[in-house]
Each structure stands twice: as structure tokens, then as C-alpha cells.
Design a protein around this motif. Structure first.
Motif, PDB file in Angstrom:
ATOM      1  N   ALA A 220     -12.987 124.751 -28.427  1.00 52.19           N
ATOM      2  CA  ALA A 220     -12.029 125.602 -27.710  1.00 52.19           C
ATOM      3  C   ALA A 220     -12.644 126.945 -27.358  1.00 52.19           C
ATOM      4  O   ALA A 220     -12.344 127.528 -26.302  1.00 52.19           O
ATOM      5  N   LEU A 221     -13.497 127.462 -28.217  1.00 54.53           N
ATOM      6  CA  LEU A 221     -14.172 128.730 -27.954  1.00 54.53           C
ATOM      7  C   LEU A 221     -15.071 128.609 -26.724  1.00 54.53           C
ATOM      8  O   LEU A 221     -15.075 129.483 -25.839  1.00 54.53           O
ATOM      9  N   LEU A 222     -15.843 127.530 -26.642  1.00 59.39           N
ATOM     10  CA  LEU A 222     -16.724 127.315 -25.494  1.00 59.39           C
ATOM     11  C   LEU A 222     -15.913 127.113 -24.211  1.00 59.39           C
ATOM     12  O   LEU A 222     -16.291 127.602 -23.144  1.00 59.39           O
ATOM     13  N   ASP A 223     -14.795 126.403 -24.322  1.00 58.46           N
ATOM     14  CA  ASP A 223     -13.919 126.241 -23.161  1.00 58.46           C
ATOM     15  C   ASP A 223     -13.407 127.596 -22.674  1.00 58.46           C
ATOM     16  O   ASP A 223     -13.386 127.881 -21.466  1.00 58.46           O
ATOM     17  N   ALA A 224     -12.968 128.441 -23.616  1.00 54.58           N
ATOM     18  CA  ALA A 224     -12.404 129.746 -23.254  1.00 54.58           C
ATOM     19  C   ALA A 224     -13.428 130.630 -22.557  1.00 54.58           C
ATOM     20  O   ALA A 224     -13.078 131.435 -21.694  1.00 54.58           O
ATOM     21  N   ALA A 225     -14.691 130.482 -22.933  1.00 50.84           N
ATOM     22  CA  ALA A 225     -15.751 131.282 -22.327  1.00 50.84           C
ATOM     23  C   ALA A 225     -16.293 130.654 -21.042  1.00 50.84           C
ATOM     24  O   ALA A 225     -17.128 131.272 -20.364  1.00 50.84           O
ATOM     25  N   GLY A 226     -15.842 129.452 -20.717  1.00 48.88           N
ATOM     26  CA  GLY A 226     -16.302 128.791 -19.502  1.00 48.88           C
ATOM     27  C   GLY A 226     -17.716 128.253 -19.595  1.00 48.88           C
ATOM     28  O   GLY A 226     -18.454 128.248 -18.598  1.00 48.88           O
ATOM     29  N   VAL A 227     -18.102 127.763 -20.768  1.00 46.72           N
ATOM     30  CA  VAL A 227     -19.467 127.275 -20.971  1.00 46.72           C
ATOM     31  C   VAL A 227     -19.608 125.853 -20.453  1.00 46.72           C
ATOM     32  O   VAL A 227     -18.865 124.947 -20.866  1.00 46.72           O
ATOM     33  N   GLY A 228     -20.555 125.660 -19.542  1.00 48.06           N
ATOM     34  CA  GLY A 228     -20.808 124.348 -18.964  1.00 48.06           C
ATOM     35  C   GLY A 228     -22.241 124.236 -18.496  1.00 48.06           C
ATOM     36  O   GLY A 228     -23.120 125.009 -18.906  1.00 48.06           O
ATOM     37  N   GLU A 229     -22.477 123.303 -17.613  1.00 47.54           N
ATOM     38  CA  GLU A 229     -23.824 123.048 -17.096  1.00 47.54           C
ATOM     39  C   GLU A 229     -24.414 124.313 -16.468  1.00 47.54           C
ATOM     40  O   GLU A 229     -23.799 124.928 -15.588  1.00 47.54           O
ATOM     41  N   GLY A 230     -25.579 124.715 -16.954  1.00 48.48           N
ATOM     42  CA  GLY A 230     -26.301 125.842 -16.391  1.00 48.48           C
ATOM     43  C   GLY A 230     -25.834 127.215 -16.832  1.00 48.48           C
ATOM     44  O   GLY A 230     -26.428 128.230 -16.446  1.00 48.48           O
ATOM     45  N   THR A 231     -24.793 127.293 -17.637  1.00 42.70           N
ATOM     46  CA  THR A 231     -24.290 128.591 -18.102  1.00 42.70           C
ATOM     47  C   THR A 231     -25.306 129.262 -19.026  1.00 42.70           C
ATOM     48  O   THR A 231     -25.807 128.639 -19.964  1.00 42.70           O
ATOM     49  N   ARG A 232     -25.585 130.520 -18.764  1.00 38.92           N
ATOM     50  CA  ARG A 232     -26.402 131.310 -19.697  1.00 38.92           C
ATOM     51  C   ARG A 232     -25.456 131.855 -20.760  1.00 38.92           C
ATOM     52  O   ARG A 232     -24.680 132.766 -20.493  1.00 38.92           O
ATOM     53  N   VAL A 233     -25.523 131.279 -21.956  1.00 37.79           N
ATOM     54  CA  VAL A 233     -24.561 131.625 -22.991  1.00 37.79           C
ATOM     55  C   VAL A 233     -25.265 132.212 -24.209  1.00 37.79           C
ATOM     56  O   VAL A 233     -26.350 131.764 -24.586  1.00 37.79           O
ATOM     57  N   LEU A 234     -24.650 133.209 -24.799  1.00 35.86           N
ATOM     58  CA  LEU A 234     -25.126 133.805 -26.048  1.00 35.86           C
ATOM     59  C   LEU A 234     -24.129 133.478 -27.147  1.00 35.86           C
ATOM     60  O   LEU A 234     -22.939 133.772 -27.034  1.00 35.86           O
ATOM     61  N   ASP A 235     -24.631 132.903 -28.229  1.00 38.75           N
ATOM     62  CA  ASP A 235     -23.830 132.598 -29.417  1.00 38.75           C
ATOM     63  C   ASP A 235     -24.172 133.643 -30.477  1.00 38.75           C
ATOM     64  O   ASP A 235     -25.265 133.624 -31.057  1.00 38.75           O
ATOM     65  N   VAL A 236     -23.253 134.562 -30.719  1.00 40.44           N
ATOM     66  CA  VAL A 236     -23.484 135.683 -31.641  1.00 40.44           C
ATOM     67  C   VAL A 236     -22.967 135.309 -33.019  1.00 40.44           C
ATOM     68  O   VAL A 236     -21.817 134.883 -33.171  1.00 40.44           O
ATOM     69  N   GLY A 237     -23.806 135.487 -34.038  1.00 40.98           N
ATOM     70  CA  GLY A 237     -23.437 135.058 -35.378  1.00 40.98           C
ATOM     71  C   GLY A 237     -23.418 133.548 -35.458  1.00 40.98           C
ATOM     72  O   GLY A 237     -22.472 132.932 -35.932  1.00 40.98           O
ATOM     73  N   THR A 238     -24.505 132.948 -35.026  1.00 40.37           N
ATOM     74  CA  THR A 238     -24.552 131.492 -34.851  1.00 40.37           C
ATOM     75  C   THR A 238     -24.436 130.729 -36.156  1.00 40.37           C
ATOM     76  O   THR A 238     -24.071 129.556 -36.165  1.00 40.37           O
ATOM     77  N   GLY A 239     -24.745 131.364 -37.297  1.00 37.68           N
ATOM     78  CA  GLY A 239     -24.690 130.642 -38.566  1.00 37.68           C
ATOM     79  C   GLY A 239     -25.657 129.485 -38.568  1.00 37.68           C
ATOM     80  O   GLY A 239     -26.839 129.650 -38.258  1.00 37.68           O
ATOM     81  N   THR A 240     -25.167 128.301 -38.879  1.00 41.57           N
ATOM     82  CA  THR A 240     -26.034 127.121 -38.905  1.00 41.57           C
ATOM     83  C   THR A 240     -26.241 126.510 -37.525  1.00 41.57           C
ATOM     84  O   THR A 240     -26.868 125.462 -37.405  1.00 41.57           O
ATOM     85  N   GLY A 241     -25.686 127.135 -36.487  1.00 44.75           N
ATOM     86  CA  GLY A 241     -25.998 126.742 -35.113  1.00 44.75           C
ATOM     87  C   GLY A 241     -25.017 125.811 -34.452  1.00 44.75           C
ATOM     88  O   GLY A 241     -25.313 125.246 -33.388  1.00 44.75           O
TER      89      GLY A 241
END
Length: 270
Positions: free
Chosen positions: A35-56
Motif C-alpha cells: 500500500a505504501l508503494l501504491d500511495a507513492a505511485g511506484v511502478g515501472e521506471g520510477t526512481r524511488v528512494l526507500d528511507v529506513g529500508t531495514g532488511t530491504g
């Protein structure tokens, strides 16, 4: 910007505990990632930063969507784990509110249960906005307060044992805190300069075992773990006894615990 006492305490709380986190609380925190990725609009080709990635977890799922992933965490062991989990991602060590990226570098920024662990949440969100290109979205989760029944279980066990929060485990300073409600979290994003802010509660039942759920605090993971492990052995045993007793409220057939949780998911536009 200098770290707060809360920041220093958080670094100690997570130092060397990536394996313990992966064995328990990581599964819980993974629930909100799609749901978090959906809210940020993450899809094909998106340059995305995951802050506090933890175990990834978010970095891996973003990569599976075809995104171009960068990820950071403040704990070296977490960075190492995330880099193994998401080998195509650019995974770095970084501590909020300082990120090693240019202004407007990303099409989306996500922060899954990260703002619970920083001493200045507003400044942290301002930094997330800085690295997000204009018009793109920042999405973040925090735990709701008051806590859902399952989330409160460990704290109830500590309280039943007569244990209070030690002085060396400070709370967030009042001037830096915010209401952990839909409105309060939305206002925090707005105060950081984000627009079109939306915040919703996310509820679910986390299925685990008593052994797994106790393993996190027993290993000192997070604030609850620092409180537990700072006690003498006889008090730890008392807390564990109360935990075992209280866990019966959430027992399901087959020995599982079914723990209701509620998080807040907010997103806004840079």
C-alpha cells in the motif's frame, strides 16, 4: 543538525540487531509495504528512494515492480542485509535528516515505520521532500496511538511487571512530537511542505507465535526491547510470565497468536 538524545537512544536500540529484527518484527512491518508503494505511485521506471529500508522489504518489492531503487538505513547491519536482498538497488548508510542525494532526485520516496525512530520527524519529512521532484509523492507510515490491542501486548506485560521507562531510554521531546492520529499525521506532512496530503488508518491481524513475538524484545529490539533488556534477570522473567498470561487473549487454534495492529499511512505531493 545535531542528533537529539532520542536519536542517540535509537541508534543504540538498533545497533547489531538486524538478525533479531528479521526474525520477528520485520514480518509485521512488511504488511504495509504494498500500500505504501501504491500511495507513492511506484511502478515501472520510477526512481524511488526507500528511507529506513531495514532488511530491504520495500526495496525488493519496488524492484519487482520495475522501479529504479535506492535505499538507505542508519544501521550498518541493516544496510548489509538490504544490499543482499536487493542486489540491483543502490543501498547506502545514511541517517535522517541528512540524505546523500541531490534535490529533486527521485520520482517517489517511501518511509515505512521510520518516523517513529527519529528525534525530529518534521525535519526528517522536510528532507524527504527535498529529494523528491516537484509533483511526485512522499509516502510514510507510523504506528497509531492509542495502540491496537495486539500492538499493546508487550507494553502491557511490562506495565504488569511494574516496570517504567528507564531514564536512559528517552521519549521524543514534546516540541518534536505530534498526534499519532490520521489528522495529526496529515498535519505533520503539511508542516513539512507537502501538499494534497491524504492519511488513512490501516488495520490488520498479524499472525505469529508467542516465541517469535517475545524474541524481539528479548534480544533488545526497538524501544520495548531496550526497556526489557535493561532489567535484571528476575524482572525479565516476571515480564515474560505476564506476557505468557496476557497472550492467551490472542491465542488461536494451533498455537498461533492473532494480534490486531493499526498503522497510519500518509502521502503528500512535493
Amino acid at each position: 543538525m545535531a542528533r537529539t538524545g532520542f536519536d542517540e537512544s535509537e541508534r543504540l536500540a538498533w545497533e547489531g540487531r538486524a538478525d533479531a529484527y528479521a526474525g520477528g518484527f520485520a514480518r509485521l512491518c512488511a504488511y504495509t509495504v504494498p500500500a505504501l508503494l501504491d500511495a507513492a505511485g511506484v511502478g515501472e521506471g520510477t526512481r524511488v528512494l526507500d528511507v529506513g529500508t531495514g532488511t530491504g522489504t520495500a526495496a525488493v518489492l519496488a524492484g519487482e515492480r520495475g522501479a529504479k531503487v535506492a535505499a538507505v538505513d542508519a544501521e550498518p547491519d541493516m544496510v548489509a542485509r538490504a544490499a543482499l536482498a536487493a542486489p540491483a538497488a543502490d543501498v547506502r548508510l545514511a541517517v535522517l535528516p541528512g540524505l546523500p542525494f541531490d534535490d529533486d532526485a527521485f520520482d517517489a520516496v517511501v518511509a515505512n515505520f521510520v518516523l517513529n525512530h527519529v528525534g525530529r520527524p518534521r525535519q526528517a519529512l522536510t528532507e524527504l521532500r527535498r529529494v523528491t521532484r516537484p509533483g511526485a509523492r512522499v509516502a510514510a507510515t507510523v504506528w497509531a496511538v492509542p495502540s491496537a490491542a495486539g500492538q499493546a501486548l508487550l507494553g502491557r506485560a511490562v506495565q504488569a511487571a511494574g516496570v517504567t521507562r528507564p531514564d536512559h531510554v528517552p521519549s521524543l521531546a514534546p516540541e518534536d512530537d505530534f498526534p499519532r492520529t490520521e489528522r495529526g499525521f496529515a498535519e505533520l506532512l503539511g508542516a513539512a511542505g507537502l501538499t494534497d496530503v491524504v492519511c488513512d488508518a490501516v488495520t490488520w491481524e498479524h499472525r505469529t507465535t508467542a516465541e517469535e513475538w517475545w524474541s524481539g524484545p528479548a534480544a533488545g529490539v526497538a524501544t520495548i526491547g531496550r526497556i526489557v533488556t535493561s532489567q535484571p534477570p528476575e524482572v525479565i522473567a516476571l515480564i515474560k510470565g505476564h506476557f505468557a498470561s496476557l497472550s492467551a487473549e490472542f491465542a488461536a487454534p494451533g498455537g498461533e497468536l492473532v494480534l490486531p495492529h493499526t498503522a497510519l499511512l500518509a502521502h503528500g505531493r512535493a
